[in-house]
Design an enzyme around this catalytic site. Structure first.
Site, PDB file in Angstrom:
ATOM      1  N   HIS A  18      -0.665  -3.593   3.561  1.00 25.85           N
ATOM      2  CA  HIS A  18       0.524  -2.718   3.529  1.00 25.85           C
ATOM      3  C   HIS A  18       0.437  -1.848   4.437  1.00 25.85           C
ATOM      4  CE1 HIS A  18       2.457   0.812   1.684  1.00 25.85           C
ATOM      5  NE2 HIS A  18       3.152  -0.027   0.966  1.00 25.85           N
TER       6      HIS A  18
ATOM      7  N   ASP B  62      -8.217  -2.725  -0.847  1.00 28.69           N
ATOM      8  CA  ASP B  62      -6.991  -2.260  -1.409  1.00 28.69           C
ATOM      9  C   ASP B  62      -6.111  -2.943  -2.777  1.00 28.69           C
ATOM     10  OD1 ASP B  62      -4.199  -1.375  -1.901  1.00 28.69           O
ATOM     11  OD2 ASP B  62      -3.540  -1.498  -0.113  1.00 28.69           O
TER      12      ASP B  62
ATOM     13  N   GLN C 221      -2.160  -3.583  -5.759  1.00 23.02           N
ATOM     14  CA  GLN C 221      -1.123  -4.486  -6.556  1.00 23.02           C
ATOM     15  C   GLN C 221      -2.317  -5.413  -7.139  1.00 23.02           C
ATOM     16  OE1 GLN C 221       2.030  -4.892  -6.537  1.00 23.02           O
ATOM     17  NE2 GLN C 221       2.363  -3.486  -4.728  1.00 23.02           N
TER      18      GLN C 221
ATOM     19  N   LYS D 184       1.596   1.667 -10.364  1.00 24.15           N
ATOM     20  CA  LYS D 184       1.830   0.393 -10.389  1.00 24.15           C
ATOM     21  C   LYS D 184       0.972  -0.312 -11.527  1.00 24.15           C
ATOM     22  CE  LYS D 184       2.047   0.372  -5.331  1.00 24.15           C
ATOM     23  NZ  LYS D 184       3.657   0.273  -4.961  1.00 24.15           N
TER      24      LYS D 184
ATOM     25  N   CYS E  52       6.935  -2.261   3.583  1.00 26.31           N
ATOM     26  CA  CYS E  52       6.091  -1.524   4.125  1.00 26.31           C
ATOM     27  C   CYS E  52       4.791  -2.295   4.563  1.00 26.31           C
ATOM     28  CB  CYS E  52       5.189  -0.563   3.207  1.00 26.31           C
ATOM     29  SG  CYS E  52       6.462   0.998   2.627  1.00 26.31           S
TER      30      CYS E  52
HETATM   31  N1  7TS Z   1      -1.162  -0.855  -0.822  1.00 28.56           N
HETATM   32  C1  7TS Z   1      -0.607  -1.809  -1.461  1.00 28.56           C
HETATM   33  C2  7TS Z   1      -0.903  -3.394  -1.409  1.00 28.56           C
HETATM   34  C3  7TS Z   1       0.685  -1.485  -1.973  1.00 28.56           C
HETATM   35  O1  7TS Z   1       1.416  -2.664  -2.468  1.00 28.56           O
HETATM   36  C4  7TS Z   1       1.252  -0.227  -1.821  1.00 28.56           C
HETATM   37  C5  7TS Z   1       2.756   0.237  -2.319  1.00 28.56           C
HETATM   38  C6  7TS Z   1       0.245   0.761  -1.522  1.00 28.56           C
HETATM   39  C7  7TS Z   1      -0.925   0.311  -0.881  1.00 28.56           C
HETATM   40  C8  7TS Z   1       0.772   2.152  -1.475  1.00 28.56           C
HETATM   41  O2  7TS Z   1       0.661   2.805  -2.831  1.00 28.56           O
HETATM   42  P1  7TS Z   1       1.039   4.238  -3.036  1.00 28.56           P
HETATM   43  O3  7TS Z   1       1.223   4.373  -4.497  1.00 28.56           O
HETATM   44  O4  7TS Z   1       0.077   5.006  -2.266  1.00 28.56           O
HETATM   45  O5  7TS Z   1       2.563   4.192  -2.409  1.00 28.56           O
HETATM   46  N2  7TS Z   1       3.487  -0.612  -2.277  1.00 28.56           N
HETATM   47  C9  7TS Z   1       4.941  -0.718  -2.662  1.00 28.56           C
HETATM   48  C10 7TS Z   1       5.654  -1.774  -2.582  1.00 28.56           C
HETATM   49  O6  7TS Z   1       5.411  -3.141  -2.466  1.00 28.56           O
HETATM   50  N3  7TS Z   1       7.059  -1.236  -2.835  1.00 28.56           N
HETATM   51  O7  7TS Z   1       6.860  -0.091  -2.706  1.00 28.56           O
HETATM   52  C11 7TS Z   1       5.665   0.497  -2.736  1.00 28.56           C
END
Ligand code: 7TS
Length: 417
Positions: free
Chosen positions: A134, A211, A214, A237, A375
């Site tokens: 990401h 990371d 997910q 999430k 992203c």
């Molecule tokens: N890493 C992964 C694998 C992600 O899917 C996301 C967000 C992030 C980091 C960042 O997370 P945040 O909560 O700090 O924004 N992914 C997504 C997505 O797949 N669709 O919207 C956000």
């Protein structure tokens, strides 16, 4: 549709998905005259009543600032905030509450490590990430490279979206300081062999940040079994509130790192001559934190554990297999991401139809998916597509949801034929 569509497998019979769904009030609504089918869980998950009630109760009964007041409400708020830290420690199987830092989300956790741990990086140091990261596990490292003169190296992926361990091995060297790897890809669903990735990095003398944004809602986590140096996740999430996330770090590393932000709560004493920083974890939690966030996150963890992490994973695994089976029958559909080990993500393109149009037509049927680059633009470049349509699963999705998706896709094809 195959006959499999009519016979629910064993796990679906014992796992009462409809009862679970009933715990999520938002899912009971109609959208554009159809029952909502929510398949955008990789973007954010919905919240069970238990989480909504925990937030409401906190603000209605216990709200106060933490770690400062001697009064009753401050004591209650502090106790709940620290109980949430202990719940997260147990969820990750970390050794010590001091290794759990509350941050805004996975993004902030990675930025914290890149900024603070990266402070000692110098020209010629190397950082390795994979193609399937990401943007939040790419850009903070690029910014660190700009500041320090370090160099970013990228592990390629194969046509199925699998991490190429041999290529990784070739990139590791005594110059490698950090490896950033996603546990589960948001755009492909690939579940990476992180344990082996970490072991190889350690053998080369490098540190690893995983990371887990997910992975956290879909599998049991164990940072000690992985032996990871850092692990990040986002509460929203995994059925918790937005604006709260977790950075896990090994204690000796966090101890050695300079603070990320300065302000209240991260100090023991301040004078113009000398300021002494606070102990872990407070050294990394400057200012009034999102107090309700960890409280809501703990409610989400409790909810997931009450359903059972293994049962959730088994249910989602079956649902993914069923979804793949249904989508394989759709003419002109190409799956993006076919790794042997993957979870909860159905990413695809339809011949001759832009993903944005797929998303728009499905929305009219009450079906929520995400379309775009997710992203993860380097993944799109790897597959030569500008975007994909992505349906992503959660514990409350049922076979009827993926059947609705397949019907919606057939309708989309009709509209464009
Ligand atoms: N890493 C992964 C694998 C992600 O899917 C996301 C967000 C992030 C980091 C960042 O997370 P945040 O909560 O700090 O924004 N992914 C997504 C997505 O797949 N669709 O919207 C956000």
């Amino acid at each position: 549709m195959t006959s499999a569509a009519h016979t629910a497998p064993a796990n679906e019979q014992t796992y009462d998905v409809h009862r679970i769904k009933a715990d999520f009030p938002i899912l009971a609504q109609q959208v554009h005259g159809h029952p909502l089918v929510y398949l955008d869980n990789a973007a954010t998950t919905q919240k069970p009543r238990a989480v909504i009630s925990a937030l409401e109760h906190y603000y209605a009964a216990d709200n106060a600032n933490i770690h400062r007041g001697v009064h009753e409400l401050s004591g209650r708020a502090t106790k709940q905030y620290e109980e949430a830290r202990a719940a997260v420690r147990a969820f990750l199987n970390a050794a010590d509450d001091r290794e759990i830092i509350f941050v805004r989300g996975a993004t902030e956790g990675i930025n914290l490590v890149a900024d603070s741990f990266g402070r000692s990086f110098r020209a010629g140091d190397e950082i390795i990430v994979s193609t399937m990261e990401h943007h939040s596990n790419i850009v903070p490292w690029q910014m660190l490279c700009e500041r320090s003169g370090a160099v970013l190296k990228v592990v390629p992926i194969d046509d199925d979206g699998e991490f190429l361990m041999d290529e990784y091995e070739k990139l590791l060297s005594p110059r490698t300081r950090m490896v950033g790897i996603v546990h589960q890809s948001n755009s492909l669903g690939t579940v990476n062999p992180v344990k082996e990735t970490i072991a190889r990095a350690h053998a080369a003398g490098a540190r690893v940040l995983v990371d887990g944004a997910q992975a956290a809602p879909h599998q049991r986590l164990d940072v000690r079994a992985l032996d990871t140096d850092f692990y990040v996740l986002s509460g929203h999430k995994m059925y918790g509130p937005t604006g709260i996330g977790v950075l896990y770090g090994k204690r000796e590393l966090l101890e050695s790192m300079p603070p990320y932000q300065g302000g209240g709560d991260m100090i023991l004493s301040v004078s113009f001559e000398k300021t002494v920083y606070n102990k872990l974890p407070y050294k990394f939690e400057a200012g009034t934190p999102h107090i309700a966030g960890p409280i809501g996150l703990k409610a989400a963890i409790d909810y997931m554990q009450a359903v059972g992490l293994e049962r959730i994973a088994a249910h989602e695994h079956e649902l993914l297999a069923y979804g793949c089976e249904l989508l394989a029958e759709i003419p002109g559909l190409r799956m993006i991401g076919t790794a042997a080990v993957r979870s909860s993500v159905l990413s695809f393109v339809l011949e001759g139809i832009h993903p944005h149009d797929i998303g728009t037509i499905l929305d009219r049927e009450g079906i929520a998916i995400r379309t775009g680059h997710h992203c993860a633009q380097p993944v799109m470049a790897r597959y030569g597509v500008p975007a994909t349509a992505r349906a992503s699963l959660a514990m409350y999705n049922s076979r009827s949801d993926v059947e609705a998706l397949a019907r919606g896709l057939r309708k989309t094809i009709e509209v464009f034929s």
